[in-house]
Structure formats: C-alpha cells, structure tokens
Write a protein that holds these residues in place. Structure first.
Motif, PDB file in Angstrom:
ATOM      1  N   LYS A 137      -6.672   6.841   0.195  1.00 52.45           N
ATOM      2  CA  LYS A 137      -8.016   6.297   0.263  1.00 52.45           C
ATOM      3  C   LYS A 137      -8.670   6.465  -1.109  1.00 52.45           C
ATOM      4  CE  LYS A 137      -8.543   7.700   5.108  1.00 52.45           C
ATOM      5  NZ  LYS A 137      -9.326   8.569   6.053  1.00 52.45           N
ATOM      6  N   LYS A 183       0.799  -1.222   0.000  1.00 55.82           N
ATOM      7  CA  LYS A 183       0.000   0.000   0.000  1.00 55.82           C
ATOM      8  C   LYS A 183       0.834   1.274   0.000  1.00 55.82           C
ATOM      9  CE  LYS A 183      -3.814  -2.196   2.533  1.00 55.82           C
ATOM     10  NZ  LYS A 183      -4.672  -2.136   3.763  1.00 55.82           N
ATOM     11  N   SER A 184       2.031   1.226   0.593  1.00 52.84           N
ATOM     12  CA  SER A 184       2.841   2.432   0.772  1.00 52.84           C
ATOM     13  C   SER A 184       3.875   2.576  -0.331  1.00 52.84           C
ATOM     14  CB  SER A 184       3.551   2.395   2.129  1.00 52.84           C
ATOM     15  OG  SER A 184       2.638   2.217   3.186  1.00 52.84           O
ATOM     16  N   ASP A 234      -5.961  12.514  -0.024  1.00 57.74           N
ATOM     17  CA  ASP A 234      -6.569  11.881   1.150  1.00 57.74           C
ATOM     18  C   ASP A 234      -5.759  10.635   1.518  1.00 57.74           C
ATOM     19  OD1 ASP A 234      -8.233  11.254   3.207  1.00 57.74           O
ATOM     20  OD2 ASP A 234      -9.926  10.596   1.960  1.00 57.74           O
ATOM     21  N   TYR A 235      -4.760  10.836   2.364  1.00 59.27           N
ATOM     22  CA  TYR A 235      -3.898   9.718   2.770  1.00 59.27           C
ATOM     23  C   TYR A 235      -4.639   8.789   3.741  1.00 59.27           C
ATOM     24  CZ  TYR A 235       0.381  11.819   0.825  1.00 59.27           C
ATOM     25  OH  TYR A 235       1.347  12.325  -0.010  1.00 59.27           O
ATOM     26  N   SER A 236      -4.285   7.533   3.697  1.00 58.33           N
ATOM     27  CA  SER A 236      -4.865   6.561   4.626  1.00 58.33           C
ATOM     28  C   SER A 236      -4.098   6.502   5.943  1.00 58.33           C
ATOM     29  CB  SER A 236      -4.881   5.165   3.990  1.00 58.33           C
ATOM     30  OG  SER A 236      -3.548   4.749   3.684  1.00 58.33           O
ATOM     31  N   GLY A 237      -2.943   7.170   6.013  1.00 57.20           N
ATOM     32  CA  GLY A 237      -2.134   7.211   7.227  1.00 57.20           C
ATOM     33  C   GLY A 237      -1.648   8.620   7.504  1.00 57.20           C
TER      34      GLY A 237
END
Length: 488
Positions: free
Chosen positions: A185, A82-83, A364-367
């Motif tokens: 996201k 994911k990253s 919109d980052y997930s972290g």
C-alpha cells in the motif's frame, strides 16, 4: 466423543517421518545409503515443454518434473501488475554423482513472451568438485525494478541444465516453487543505506552443543533451529537442510562445524571441499556462492554463512538483494563423500546459530503475505525452539487436538452419568412415597426376577435367574433400565 474419534483418525492418517531423513533411530545410522531429496507431498507433477509456445501453466504452488543433460524446459506464467513473483527450481541429482564446479548446474530465467529477460535470472553451479548435491535458486519479477517485466500478462519461466558430456548422464529430479508476494500500500521503499551486506562475518555463538537438531533431505522436511548451539550427525556424501525464522530487521549468522576423526596415519590426507554450507532465503533464492572448506581428520572444520539485515528495500540494493523478505531461511550442509575414509557411518555436526537484531514491523502489504508464505509467526518461533520439522509440528498440533478432545469427551460422559444417576434416584424416592398398592398390583417376587419394589427403577440391568457370576450375559434392557452399553 465424535471429536475425539475424528482427531484420532487424523493421527492415524498422518505420514510418519522417514528414519533416513531424520536420524531418529539407530536403524537410520546403520543404513548404507545416503538419503535423497524428498519433494513436497503436495507438489503437482508436470512436464515442461521444449518449446516456449507449449509450456504448461503454473501458478503459486509446488511442482515436480525432471530434466536431462543439456535439456531446457519452459513453463507458462501469468503475472499481474502488482505482485512480485519468486519462481525457484531445485535440482536433486543422485548424491555423489559426477559433476564439475565450473559450468555444471542450472540456468534459471523469467522473460516476456517476446524474449525480454526480467532482471532476476541466475545460474547456479556446484561448489564442490566431483560430487553432486541438491542445488537451487530462483528467477524473479520484482515490482519497481527497472526492467521490461512490470506489466500484467503472460511470461515464460525456463530451466536449463548445463554440463559437459562427461558429467552425470542421469535425469535430475526437479522441484519448482512459485511464490507470489502481495504488493504494498502506498509507495515503494528505497534501498537501505546500510544493510551490513559487505561486513565481515560476525563472531559465531560460543558454547557446547546442548540441543539436538534433525536435518532434513531438502526444503520441505528441513529441521527448524533457533538461536543457540545445536548438534546433529551426517553421512559422508549427504546434504542436510535446516531452517531458521528470521524477521524484518534481523540478521542470520551461522557457523557449521564437522568434528575431527581418528587419523588413518601420521600424515592424514586432506579432503578439499570437505564441508560446505549454502544459505537460501524464504523463496529459495541462494546467497552468493556455496561456502566449502577443506577437512583433515586431525582437526574440526568450520564453514560460515550470514545474511545482511532483512529489509524490503534490499531488492533494490546493489549488495544484499538476496534478503528482501522475512520468513524461514535455510541452511544446506554438505559433507564430501571422500570423508567416508574417516567415518564408518556418520560424522558429528555442530551448528552455531545466531539471529541478531530486534524484530521490526514489516511493510504494509495490500494482501495476506503470511498466506503467501512470507513472514514469521509465533508458531514458527515455537517450532524453531523445539527443533521440529514441519511434519513434526503438524503431528504435535494434531496430538494436542486429540488430548483436548479426549478431555472434553470425558467431561461430557461424567456429566451424563451423573444426570442419569440423579434422575434414577429421584424416581426411586417418588416411588417410595406413592400410595399403597391397590387391588391387582404386583407385589413380592416376579418369576425369574427376584423381589422388586413397586415403582422402583433398577440402577443396572438385573441378571437372569440362575445366571452364574462373571458370565457377562444380560437381560434385554427396556426403557429406564440403565445407561447404553457403550457408556459402561
């Protein structure tokens, strides 16, 4: 009181900035040596392996190593699915060491354990012929790229030093930085239609220098600058680093000028590659090639550098892919050691910095992207306005904490003294209104103490009988005789 003491201990324990790195005093300019790259104090020492199967594990953070001529070093990396990963290597040869412009430098790559290269390897060379200076670049694993590196699992990061047998024989200090960018996201954005990557450099900011910059030796102690015209001084053969906060939707435009000097004759010599500027993104990825220009003492020289508009989708663009994140962007300014024939100690440097465009909301980052080292905060903008290094900003925050703690402790002390005095006076009033002393009560004078009133609490301890003024010795205090000694 305890908070103030703790804050003072923090100040005492903080490392000071070296004079050689900041030119903060005359002693720095008088020194003959050129400052060398300062690695991060928090960096962990590691030793890369010659075999791909024995590389030490590295995760997000900073590391230091060294590399010899012709040597290749491997490091083991574990990535999720994911990253995005940005892994950079900065080499810091001795300033002025012998190097070549073609084929001399670092080859940096990231690949799967079975040898498939990720679409983000690079080779960084020197842009100035003959003399070394710090160089850096990164290898990446970008989520959404069309390569073989999208799966979670083990990967290999490698750094190889390229160069001829006649170049610098010394080992080069190496600093490795691993940055992991959280995923997004929802769906990934596409490449922007116009990021201004191929436009001509914008016109530099005009005006005379009004602010003092403090360039550092590398990425870790780079001096912050904001929009405006800044001045600094630089030694021949030195490289000074500066950083600028650039947000999403903005574009950095910089012009660096080396001032004229007293000409040694009617026909002054020209130093080719006399002044150079290199630009890096927040993950230490280099923009294109170093921009070096010639220098003649009878006139100033100017080198230009600019970024495309910062956009997440740049990572998927054919041009402008080196501006995919917001955060601190870096300028590395190098002056050739050959200019020492014109400058006895330091040379005047002018930086014209412009950040164009209005800041836009980020993806919109997930972290937590800020915790990972990406993005721009209000504190970052304040540091840039003040021209502070990271260490200076930390020290300023600590001194502010000391001030607030001191004010708080002083207020508590005054309140406690006031309450103690009020209590003592109320006790004295109660004693005065008490009935007359009965049989056996002590009245008049007590031996050695002088006259006292029945039921009265003295505000301060009384002196021993016959004690001379100013001797500073007091009677032992019993309960109710006054505040503790450390309150006086």
């Amino acid at each position: 009181m305890a908070a103030a003491a703790a804050a003072l201990c923090l100040v005492a324990g903080m490392p000071g900035q070296a004079l050689g790195a900041g030119f903060s005093g005359a002693a720095a300019e008088d020194g003959p040596d050129v400052p060398t790259y300062e690695p991060a104090e928090s960096a962990k020492k590691i030793k890369g392996a010659a075999s791909s199967g024995e590389g030490p594990d590295i995760g997000p953070g900073l590391y230091t190593d060294s590399i010899g001529r012709g040597e290749k070093k491997y490091y083991s990396v574990s990535l999720d699915a994911k990253s995005s990963a940005f892994i950079s290597a900065a080499a810091a040869p001795e300033p002025g060491a012998k190097v070549q412009t073609v084929g001399e430098g670092l080859e940096i790559s990231l690949e799967t354990v079975d040898g498939n290269a990720c679409d983000g390897g690079t080779q960084v060379d020197f842009g100035s012929d003959g003399a070394a200076y710090p160089i850096a670049d990164y290898a990446t694993r970008i989520i959404g790229a069309e390569d073989e590196c999208q799966k979670a699992g083990p990967y290999l990061f490698s750094v190889q030093r390229k160069g001829s047998e006649t170049s610098d024989p010394g080992r080069w200090p190496l600093e490795i930085r691993f940055m992991s960018e959280p995923g997004l996201k929802g769906s990934l954005p596409s490449a922007p239609s116009d990021n201004r990557a191929e436009e001509e450099p914008p016109t530099p900011v005009s005006g005379s220098a009004k602010k003092r910059a403090h360039g550092g030796t590398g990425f870790n102690d780079a001096g912050a600058v904001s929009r405006g015209v800044w001045k600094d001084r630089i030694r021949p053969g030195e490289t000074r680093f500066y950083r600028v906060p650039v947000e999403w939707g903005q574009q950095l435009n910089a012009a660096v000028e080396l001032g004229s000097a007293k000409s040694p004759g009617e026909y002054p010599p020209t130093v080719y590659d006399g002044l150079g500027v290199t630009m890096y993104n927040p993950a230490r990825g280099r923009f294109d090639e170093d921009q070096f220009v010639q220098y003649s003492p009878d006139q100033s020289a100017q080198a230009l550098a600019y970024t495309p508009v910062v956009d997440y989708g740049n990572r998927f663009a054919d041009a402008g892919y080196d501006a995919p994140v917001s955060g601190w962007y870096y300028l590395a300014v190098t002056v050739s050691p050959k200019t020492a024939q014109f400058f006895k100690s330091t040379a005047p440097l002018t930086l014209r910095v412009d950040v164009k465009g209005k800041a836009k909301p980020g993806p919109d980052y997930s972290g937590d992207a800020a915790a990972a080292g990406f993005g721009v905060s209000a504190e970052d903008r304040e540091q840039a306005e003040k021209g502070q290094t990271a260490a200076e900003a930390e020290r300023s925050d600590t001194l502010q904490l000391v001030a607030y703690s001191g004010i708080g402790a002083g207020a508590v002390l005054i309140l406690a003294l006031g309450l103690w005095t009020l209590t003592a006076r109320r006790g004295a009033s109660a004693g005065s209104a008490a009935p007359a002393a009965g049989p056996g009560a002590v009245t008049g004078s007590q031996p050695g103490n002088g006259p006292v009133q029945s039921g009265t609490v003295p505000l301060w301890p009384q002196q021993q009988h016959g004690q001379s003024h100013g001797q500073g010795q007091h009677q032992h205090q019993g309960p109710g005789q006054g505040p503790p000694h450390n309150w006086q």
